[in-house]
Write a protein that holds these residues in place. Structure first.
Motif, PDB file in Angstrom:
ATOM      1  N   HIS A  16       0.947  -1.205  -0.020  1.00 39.19           N
ATOM      2  CA  HIS A  16      -0.066  -0.031  -0.120  1.00 39.19           C
ATOM      3  C   HIS A  16       0.884   1.333   0.021  1.00 39.19           C
ATOM      4  O   HIS A  16       1.865   1.158   0.747  1.00 39.19           O
ATOM      5  N   VAL A  17       0.466   2.345  -0.677  1.00 43.80           N
ATOM      6  CA  VAL A  17       1.473   3.409  -0.961  1.00 43.80           C
ATOM      7  C   VAL A  17       1.643   3.924   0.233  1.00 43.80           C
ATOM      8  O   VAL A  17       2.748   4.651   0.316  1.00 43.80           O
ATOM      9  N   ASN A  55       9.784  15.231  -1.310  1.00 49.85           N
ATOM     10  CA  ASN A  55       8.450  15.593  -1.277  1.00 49.85           C
ATOM     11  C   ASN A  55       7.900  15.755   0.018  1.00 49.85           C
ATOM     12  O   ASN A  55       7.039  16.911   0.298  1.00 49.85           O
ATOM     13  N   LEU A  59       5.933  19.733   1.373  1.00 48.74           N
ATOM     14  CA  LEU A  59       4.838  19.603   2.015  1.00 48.74           C
ATOM     15  C   LEU A  59       4.990  20.690   3.173  1.00 48.74           C
ATOM     16  O   LEU A  59       4.158  21.708   3.401  1.00 48.74           O
ATOM     17  N   ASP A  77      -6.346  18.320   4.190  1.00 55.19           N
ATOM     18  CA  ASP A  77      -5.251  17.294   3.701  1.00 55.19           C
ATOM     19  C   ASP A  77      -5.656  15.943   3.311  1.00 55.19           C
ATOM     20  O   ASP A  77      -5.739  15.095   4.002  1.00 55.19           O
ATOM     21  N   GLY A  79      -4.840  12.369   1.452  1.00 54.76           N
ATOM     22  CA  GLY A  79      -4.020  11.529   1.281  1.00 54.76           C
ATOM     23  C   GLY A  79      -3.102  11.956   2.149  1.00 54.76           C
ATOM     24  O   GLY A  79      -1.816  12.083   1.892  1.00 54.76           O
ATOM     25  N   THR A  80      -3.122  11.984   3.428  1.00 51.62           N
ATOM     26  CA  THR A  80      -2.479  12.287   4.411  1.00 51.62           C
ATOM     27  C   THR A  80      -1.322  11.426   4.562  1.00 51.62           C
ATOM     28  O   THR A  80      -0.050  12.062   5.038  1.00 51.62           O
ATOM     29  N   ASP A 105      -7.647  10.154   4.403  1.00 51.92           N
ATOM     30  CA  ASP A 105      -6.920   9.161   3.970  1.00 51.92           C
ATOM     31  C   ASP A 105      -8.077   7.730   3.977  1.00 51.92           C
ATOM     32  O   ASP A 105      -8.704   7.704   4.641  1.00 51.92           O
ATOM     33  N   VAL A 110      -3.317   4.197   8.347  1.00 52.45           N
ATOM     34  CA  VAL A 110      -3.294   5.792   8.452  1.00 52.45           C
ATOM     35  C   VAL A 110      -4.164   6.218   9.401  1.00 52.45           C
ATOM     36  O   VAL A 110      -3.954   6.969  10.432  1.00 52.45           O
ATOM     37  N   GLN A 129     -11.810   8.007   4.555  1.00 57.13           N
ATOM     38  CA  GLN A 129     -12.647   8.009   3.353  1.00 57.13           C
ATOM     39  C   GLN A 129     -11.812   8.325   2.018  1.00 57.13           C
ATOM     40  O   GLN A 129     -10.546   8.510   1.997  1.00 57.13           O
ATOM     41  N   ARG A 132     -12.636  10.040  -3.453  1.00 59.40           N
ATOM     42  CA  ARG A 132     -13.609  10.378  -4.681  1.00 59.40           C
ATOM     43  C   ARG A 132     -15.191  10.468  -3.918  1.00 59.40           C
ATOM     44  O   ARG A 132     -16.093  10.722  -4.819  1.00 59.40           O
ATOM     45  N   GLN A 163      -2.153   8.474  -7.926  1.00 64.21           N
ATOM     46  CA  GLN A 163      -3.192   7.372  -7.264  1.00 64.21           C
ATOM     47  C   GLN A 163      -4.342   7.172  -8.012  1.00 64.21           C
ATOM     48  O   GLN A 163      -5.058   5.968  -7.779  1.00 64.21           O
ATOM     49  N   ILE A 164      -4.821   8.394  -8.682  1.00 64.67           N
ATOM     50  CA  ILE A 164      -6.101   8.230  -9.199  1.00 64.67           C
ATOM     51  C   ILE A 164      -6.174   7.824 -10.506  1.00 64.67           C
ATOM     52  O   ILE A 164      -5.479   8.876 -11.488  1.00 64.67           O
TER      53      ILE A 164
HETATM   54  C1  LIG Z   1       2.227   8.925  -0.752  1.00 64.70           C
HETATM   55  S1  LIG Z   1       1.366   9.088   0.644  1.00 64.70           S
HETATM   56  C2  LIG Z   1       1.414  10.811   0.555  1.00 64.70           C
HETATM   57  C3  LIG Z   1       1.190  11.422   1.660  1.00 64.70           C
HETATM   58  C4  LIG Z   1       1.475  12.910   2.251  1.00 64.70           C
HETATM   59  N1  LIG Z   1       0.451  13.605   1.345  1.00 64.70           N
HETATM   60  C5  LIG Z   1       2.815  13.360   1.693  1.00 64.70           C
HETATM   61  O1  LIG Z   1       2.823  14.092   0.614  1.00 64.70           O
HETATM   62  O2  LIG Z   1       3.714  13.304   2.547  1.00 64.70           O
HETATM   63  C6  LIG Z   1      -0.301   9.249  -0.214  1.00 64.70           C
HETATM   64  C7  LIG Z   1      -1.626   8.868   0.699  1.00 64.70           C
HETATM   65  O3  LIG Z   1      -2.672   8.769  -0.154  1.00 64.70           O
HETATM   66  C8  LIG Z   1      -3.533   7.926   0.190  1.00 64.70           C
HETATM   67  N2  LIG Z   1      -4.682   7.608  -0.694  1.00 64.70           N
HETATM   68  C9  LIG Z   1      -4.440   6.759  -1.947  1.00 64.70           C
HETATM   69  N3  LIG Z   1      -5.554   6.647  -2.375  1.00 64.70           N
HETATM   70  C10 LIG Z   1      -6.692   7.493  -1.770  1.00 64.70           C
HETATM   71  C11 LIG Z   1      -8.006   7.585  -1.997  1.00 64.70           C
HETATM   72  N4  LIG Z   1      -8.519   7.208  -2.871  1.00 64.70           N
HETATM   73  N5  LIG Z   1      -8.486   8.509  -1.057  1.00 64.70           N
HETATM   74  C12 LIG Z   1      -7.897   8.930   0.058  1.00 64.70           C
HETATM   75  N6  LIG Z   1      -6.615   8.686   0.319  1.00 64.70           N
HETATM   76  C13 LIG Z   1      -5.964   7.887  -0.510  1.00 64.70           C
HETATM   77  C14 LIG Z   1      -2.864   6.745   0.981  1.00 64.70           C
HETATM   78  O4  LIG Z   1      -3.402   5.612   1.625  1.00 64.70           O
HETATM   79  C15 LIG Z   1      -1.525   7.552   1.218  1.00 64.70           C
HETATM   80  O5  LIG Z   1      -1.541   7.311   2.735  1.00 64.70           O
END
Ligand SMILES: C[S@@+](CC[C@H](N)C(=O)[O-])C[C@H]1O[C@@H](n2cnc3c(N)ncnc32)[C@H](O)[C@@H]1O
Length: 269
Positions: A16-17, A55, A59, A77, A79-80, A105, A110, A129, A132, A163-164
């Motif tokens: 998982h990412v 990255n 932030l 925020d 995708g925390t 997220d 997380v 959540q 989308r 990721q989308i």
């Molecule tokens: C690479 S991390 C980025 C963390 C932070 N934003 C940063 O840049 O330091 C991407 C995050 O997006 C979350 N994520 C992936 N798809 C998602 C979705 N459809 N809705 C909400 N969160 C999502 C993942 O679980 C992950 O925690």
């Protein structure tokens, strides 16, 4: 208490990412599948660890800039990621102690760690959540309690929109968020891009295989520029992120085969 891998929605056999990113940042909330996926990436693009650290520093710089230069006190925020050293609410509060932050997220791990971090904090919330589900995020009782939508908000999509997949219209997700924000609000993003079409496909395929399809794709700079259509991009524009208002923190050595490309834009009016 149940082991974390036994929580609903957590499959430790699948990368998982959030946990891959945690591994790159030096955290210990990751499983073997996450570490294997990172090693696969490293074979093609060594230096991705540096990219992840840079990255995270981006932030921190942009939250600091939004708070100190533009007076922003409200953040959503998206995708925390797993909590790490400097989280959005901590950076924002160094400038404005009354800052309010909603974290969103999709990953239950997380959520567990995020909620533990802010357990005694009435000005910060964590919503588990999918991005989308914009309406559910915006109408969530914690969002309504913490965010005053008549005032500027910063919506953060940091290392996120790759990721989308296209079928879920990442540009549409930004548009529907922005349409709910007051003029003078901001959108910030970083996104994985690669100039070489073959590499874009190869890296996308690795991430799709590792996450069993739970990913979008590496895009081009021109495609990411489009996500800011209709918004006023603030200086220095959309750039390779280590060059976005660098501070005294030295950038980590990183790959430039794929980069995080991003910046900050304001909703006009
Ligand atoms: C690479 S991390 C980025 C963390 C932070 N934003 C940063 O840049 O330091 C991407 C995050 O997006 C979350 N994520 C992936 N798809 C998602 C979705 N459809 N809705 C909400 N969160 C999502 C993942 O679980 C992950 O925690």
């Amino acid at each position: 208490m149940a082991a974390i891998e036994d929580l609903p929605g957590i499959d430790p056999s699948k990368a998982h990412v959030a946990r891959m990113y945690d591994y790159y940042l030096g955290g210990d909330n990751n499983f073997e599948a996450d570490r294997i996926a990172c090693m696969e990436l490293d074979k093609v693009v060594p230096g991705t660890r540096g990219l992840a650290i840079n990255n995270r520093n981006f932030l921190v710089r942009l939250v600091h800039a939004l708070a100190t230069e533009y007076g922003i006190r409200q953040f959503i925020d998206i995708g925390t990621g797993l909590p790490t050293m400097d989280n959005v609410h901590q950076v924002a509060r160094r400038a404005h102690p009354d800052s309010r932050v909603v974290y969103v997220d999709i990953d239950p791990i997380v959520s567990v760690h995020g909620r533990a971090l802010i357990a005694d904090d009435d000005s910060t919330a964590f919503i588990l959540q999918d991005v989308r589900r914009t309406e559910e995020i915006l109408n969530h009782p914690d969002t309504r309690r913490l965010i005053d939508f008549s005032q500027p908000v910063a919506a953060l999509y940091i290392s996120f929109l790759h990721q989308i997949p296209d079928r879920d219209e990442p540009a549409g997700l930004i548009r529907s968020m922005v349409s709910n924000l007051a003029p003078g609000s901001f959108v910030a993003m970083s996104h994985l891009v690669a100039a070489d079409p073959q590499l874009r496909k190869q890296l996308t395929d690795i991430m799709l295989a590792a996450t069993e399809g739970n990913w979008g794709r590496v895009r081009t700079k021109a495609e990411v520029d489009q996500f800011f259509a209709g918004l006023e991009v603030i200086p220095p524009g959309l750039v390779e992120i280590t060059t976005w208002r660098p501070d005294s923190t030295a950038a980590e050595e990183q790959t430039f085969d794929w980069i995080e490309y991003g910046g900050v834009a304001r909703k006009p009016g």
